[in-house]
Design a protein around this motif. Structure first.
Motif, PDB file in Angstrom:
ATOM      1  N   GLY A  52       0.815  -1.212   0.000  1.00  0.00           N
ATOM      2  CA  GLY A  52       0.000   0.000   0.000  1.00  0.00           C
ATOM      3  C   GLY A  52       0.846   1.258   0.000  1.00  0.00           C
ATOM      4  O   GLY A  52       0.542   2.227  -0.710  1.00  0.00           O
ATOM      5  N   ASP A  53       1.923   1.251   0.788  1.00  0.00           N
ATOM      6  CA  ASP A  53       2.832   2.401   0.821  1.00  0.00           C
ATOM      7  C   ASP A  53       3.470   2.636  -0.547  1.00  0.00           C
ATOM      8  O   ASP A  53       3.588   3.778  -1.012  1.00  0.00           O
ATOM      9  N   VAL A  54       3.881   1.548  -1.184  1.00  0.00           N
ATOM     10  CA  VAL A  54       4.539   1.677  -2.488  1.00  0.00           C
ATOM     11  C   VAL A  54       3.546   2.154  -3.550  1.00  0.00           C
ATOM     12  O   VAL A  54       3.843   3.070  -4.332  1.00  0.00           O
ATOM     13  N   ILE A  55       2.360   1.558  -3.560  1.00  0.00           N
ATOM     14  CA  ILE A  55       1.340   1.968  -4.530  1.00  0.00           C
ATOM     15  C   ILE A  55       0.956   3.428  -4.310  1.00  0.00           C
ATOM     16  O   ILE A  55       0.850   4.218  -5.260  1.00  0.00           O
ATOM     17  N   GLY A  56       0.752   3.787  -3.040  1.00  0.00           N
ATOM     18  CA  GLY A  56       0.411   5.176  -2.737  1.00  0.00           C
ATOM     19  C   GLY A  56       1.501   6.130  -3.173  1.00  0.00           C
ATOM     20  O   GLY A  56       1.230   7.181  -3.773  1.00  0.00           O
ATOM     21  N   GLY A  57       2.750   5.761  -2.922  1.00  0.00           N
ATOM     22  CA  GLY A  57       3.865   6.638  -3.278  1.00  0.00           C
ATOM     23  C   GLY A  57       4.036   6.804  -4.771  1.00  0.00           C
ATOM     24  O   GLY A  57       4.151   7.930  -5.271  1.00  0.00           O
ATOM     25  N   VAL A  58       4.026   5.699  -5.490  1.00  0.00           N
ATOM     26  CA  VAL A  58       4.177   5.769  -6.948  1.00  0.00           C
ATOM     27  C   VAL A  58       3.003   6.521  -7.557  1.00  0.00           C
ATOM     28  O   VAL A  58       3.160   7.327  -8.484  1.00  0.00           O
ATOM     29  N   GLY A  59       1.805   6.292  -7.017  1.00  0.00           N
ATOM     30  CA  GLY A  59       0.624   6.981  -7.519  1.00  0.00           C
ATOM     31  C   GLY A  59       0.694   8.483  -7.323  1.00  0.00           C
ATOM     32  O   GLY A  59       0.255   9.258  -8.189  1.00  0.00           O
ATOM     33  N   LEU A  60       1.257   8.920  -6.206  1.00  0.00           N
ATOM     34  CA  LEU A  60       1.395  10.359  -5.970  1.00  0.00           C
ATOM     35  C   LEU A  60       2.388  10.984  -6.943  1.00  0.00           C
ATOM     36  O   LEU A  60       2.223  12.137  -7.351  1.00  0.00           O
ATOM     37  N   VAL A  61       3.409  10.248  -7.313  1.00  0.00           N
ATOM     38  CA  VAL A  61       4.359  10.748  -8.314  1.00  0.00           C
ATOM     39  C   VAL A  61       3.651  10.912  -9.659  1.00  0.00           C
ATOM     40  O   VAL A  61       3.857  11.910 -10.367  1.00  0.00           O
TER      41      VAL A  61
END
Length: 226
Positions: A52-61
């Motif tokens: 979830g952290d990775v998906i959230g982070g990449v999505g914000l980029v």
């Protein structure tokens, strides 16, 4: 830009994945535990929260890229806001890659190490990525809010984004005080802080989606350099 907006909404939800702790059967206290403790090795659903952290982070980029392509036109403040959102996303993704080594709210030994010194905490990669992430989130929200307030037709969104950024910053300072004083009720303000970041990112995603559906002349936050 519709794709960036949709990804931004997904990222906003993934960023605040902590309610899933009740789904995966986590016994960590909502009042006493850090959100990051959910990702500690051995905790129920730890991989879910890391992903979830990775998906959230990449999505914000991706959201930041969409905002840059659609809305930033020569405004230094808007450019800085987009860059801060990129750092926020990278910090979130890094949190998923480098989770906390242990859960201080559930492990007495870990709690003792966590409270031994500020230097010990800062030696953890996760602490550094989290601090960078939330500092960047505050900067992004405040700058986006300021830019939107100067853009005709975006006063409400600007006020909300600015208020969210100031609230995240205030909560962050409060959490630092709580950590230094050994408070055991840090879980609630941290969860509110994470949720606020998700909300202002979701608001920016919806703004981008609405802008895509309007005529090009309707405008976004395209300001002169300043």
């Amino acid at each position: 830009m519709t794709v960036a907006a949709a990804v931004g909404l997904l990222a906003s939800a993934a960023y605040s994945s902590f309610p899933l702790q009740w789904v995966v059967g986590s016994r960590l206290s909502v009042i006493r535990s850090y959100v990051s403790e959910l990702s500690v090795t051995g905790q129920p659903g730890a991989l879910v929260f890391r992903v979830g952290d990775v998906i959230g982070g990449v999505g914000l980029v991706v959201l930041a890229a969409g905002l840059a392509a659609s809305c930033v036109r020569g405004s230094r403040s808007a450019v800085a806001a987009v860059l801060a959102l990129v750092v926020t996303g990278l910090g979130s993704a890094a949190d998923g890659v480098w989770p906390m080594p242990c859960a201080p709210s559930a492990d007495p030994v870990c709690r003792g190490l966590d409270r031994s010194s500020l230097t010990a905490q800062l030696a953890q990669t996760h602490t550094l990525t989290s601090l960078s992430e939330f500092t960047a989130a505050v900067i992004a929200a405040v700058l986006f809010g300021a830019v939107l307030l100067r853009s005709p037709g975006h006063h409400r969104l600007g006020l909300f984004t600015l208020a969210a950024g100031l609230a995240v910053g205030t909560l962050g300072l409060g959490e630092i005080v709580m950590v230094l004083t050994g408070s055991r009720v840090i879980g609630v303000p941290e969860r509110v802080q994470v949720l606020l970041v998700s909300l202002f990112c979701a608001a920016l995603s919806l703004h981008l989606l609405r802008r895509r559906r309007r005529a090009p002349a309707s405008g976004g936050f395209s300001l002169r350099a300043g």
